[in-house]
Design an enzyme around this catalytic site. Structure first.
Site, short mmCIF file in Angstrom:
data_model
loop_
_atom_site.label_atom_id
_atom_site.label_comp_id
_atom_site.label_asym_id
_atom_site.label_seq_id
_atom_site.Cartn_x
_atom_site.Cartn_y
_atom_site.Cartn_z
N ASN A 24 0.85 -1.19 0.00
CA ASN A 24 0.00 0.00 0.00
C ASN A 24 0.88 1.23 0.00
OD1 ASN A 24 -1.46 2.36 1.23
ND2 ASN A 24 -3.18 0.91 1.17
N SER A 47 -5.32 -0.30 -2.54
CA SER A 47 -5.82 1.02 -2.18
C SER A 47 -6.93 0.83 -1.15
CB SER A 47 -6.35 1.74 -3.43
OG SER A 47 -6.69 3.07 -3.09
N GLU A 48 -6.86 1.56 -0.05
CA GLU A 48 -7.72 1.22 1.10
C GLU A 48 -9.21 1.44 0.85
OE1 GLU A 48 -5.03 3.25 1.38
OE2 GLU A 48 -5.40 4.88 2.81
N ASN A 49 -9.55 2.20 -0.19
CA ASN A 49 -10.97 2.35 -0.50
C ASN A 49 -11.53 1.16 -1.28
OD1 ASN A 49 -9.16 3.44 -2.46
ND2 ASN A 49 -10.90 4.25 -3.57
N SER A 89 -11.27 -4.49 3.03
CA SER A 89 -10.03 -3.78 2.73
C SER A 89 -9.22 -3.55 4.00
CB SER A 89 -10.35 -2.44 2.07
OG SER A 89 -9.17 -1.80 1.65
#
Lengths: 226, 219
Positions: A24, A47-49, A89
């Protein structure tokens, strides 16, 4: 001796990421690391979304605003990529499934404490986002930042003066002058920019630096040689 | 047969009241139900408690609610680049509960899953642990994080059928799928409504049991 450019620092970090690693890249400067990842590396960006195997920015006019990164900029999806909800996530993040998270920082302490969130002094609102979840959960936490503040004060300190994001989490620090490893015994120098000296670096670093026998050399383009 | 399709956004927000807690999906603009934004304004409610990832950053999102002064408190993770919110925040007219992004979604998950909370390592040793119960387990320190629920959940989907089964588009799924589980009334704005049976059951992310109202945006 000129400190590494932003581009060269991004290249230096990219060249150190483990092949086929799940990685990340935090918002801001770390996002830039993606531009220097060799396609042969097989690194998969998270990607954390809710995206795994993030691809490059799409050509102008082909953006899909339902496909964005954590910095809310349009991205693409590579072959073999996937979408998922935020809970899954953050399970990837908190649950130790990511090999490396690369984060920006205001300060890092000798023992790996990280301060990198905007606390909102001067009346402006604070923001934490997902950096704190990454800092606690990824297997390795790498920080990339300028070695000092704009006015020359050390960012690598005995104890962070800023409000902490997480305690004892940073494993490696990439700056525009050096690469340092956070070890049980303290901060160990791994590589130093060509033309810089150990004494000079120590001068810009509040925490004491350990110098192992072999010190690698960082070239101006961000490559590192033995 | 069950049919949760309603006429428009106005019908989707029916019965919202002053002081309600409202979850709004989205990460930036992706997953944000924009039709609901204006419908809630038109409904004339005030003193809302809002749960969302951000606090608005353009002229067609939660910024409109802050500009109109109808939010009493927001629970979110990243209220930066949010001009209307920032003005209210500086003036002291809106309360902020800042929550790490992963903790935010997991608190919502706990709320929707009937759990009393969860033990999180995130925030230990930082200001995010202040005022929270610390619990040691398996030799590690955790913070007790409590569940979040809402009177209304407003989210954005891609396709819906008239039963209320929902699919999402790419990263617009973000918080929406979890928020769908944690509202007393769940209203979903979608791009298109299809016939029952048209959605591949393998692709349905939010099963209709969670969904009370579905509409397509007309304005």
């Amino acid at each position: 001796m000129k400190p590494l450019s932003r581009d060269a620092l991004a290249r230096m970090v990219a060249l150190h990421l483990p092949d086929e690693g799940f990685v990340n890249l935090g918002i801001g400067a770390p996002t830039h690391v993606a531009d220097y990842l060799p396609s042969s590396s097989g690194v998969m960006l998270h990607s954390e979304n809710g995206v795994l195997n993030v691809g490059p920015k799409p050509p102008e006019g082909e953006e899909d605003w339902d496909l964005i990164n954590a910095g809310k900029m349009p991205i693409s999806l590579k072959r073999g990529g996937s979408y998922f909800d935020s809970s899954l996530s953050f399970a990837m993040m908190r649950g130790g499934h990511l090999d490396v998270a690369v984060l920006g920082a205001f300060q890092v302490s000798r023992n790996g404490d990280l301060a990198n969130w905007t606390t909102g002094d001067n009346g402006s609102p604070p923001g934490i986002g997902g950096a704190i979840d990454l800092a606690v959960g990824a297997k390795s936490i790498w920080v990339m930042m300028d070695h000092t503040t704009k006015d020359g004060r050390p960012r690598i300190v005995e104890r962070c003066g800023y409000s902490l994001t997480a305690r004892k989490v940073v494993t490696r620090i990439f700056t525009n002058l050096a690469i340092l490893d956070v070890t049980e015994n303290g901060l160990a120098m791994d590589a130093l920019l060509e033309g810089a000296t150990v004494a000079g670096l120590q001068n810009l670093t509040e925490a004491p630096l350990l110098t192992p026998g072999k010190l690698r050399t960082i070239k101006q383009d961000g490559t590192v040689v033995p | 047969m069950r049919n949760v399709v309603v006429r428009d956004a106005e019908a989707a927000v029916k019965d919202i009241k002053d002081g309600h807690t409202v979850m709004v999906g989205g990460f930036g603009g992706a997953g944000l139900p924009k039709g609901v934004i204006t419908a809630v304004l038109d409904a004339g409610v005030r003193e809302l408690v809002v749960i969302s990832n951000n606090a608005g950053s353009s002229d067609d999102d939660l910024s409109l609610w802050f500009g109109a002064g109808i939010v009493r408190k927001i629970i979110c993770s990243y209220p930066r680049n949010a001009q209307q919110f920032a003005e209210q925040y500086r003036a002291g007219t809106v309360e902020l509960e800042l929550v790490p992004q992963g903790t935010l979604v997991e608190r919502i998950r706990a709320g929707g899953a009937g759990l009393g909370g969860f033990l999180s390592p995130v925030g230990v040793g930082t200001v995010f642990a202040d005022g929270k119960e610390k619990i040691a387990a398996q030799g590690r320190e955790f913070i007790l994080e409590l569940p979040l629920r809402a009177d209304f959940t407003f989210i954005k989907g891609n396709l819906a059928d008239s039963l209320g089964n929902i699919t999402y588009n790419k990263s617009a799924r973000n918080h929406c799928a979890v928020m769908a589980t944690a509202g007393d009334t769940v209203a979903v704005e979608v791009d298109r409504i299809v016939d029952v049976g048209e959605l591949d059951p393998e692709n349905i992310v939010t099963p209709c049991i969670f969904v009370d109202r579905v509409f397509t945006r007309s304005r």
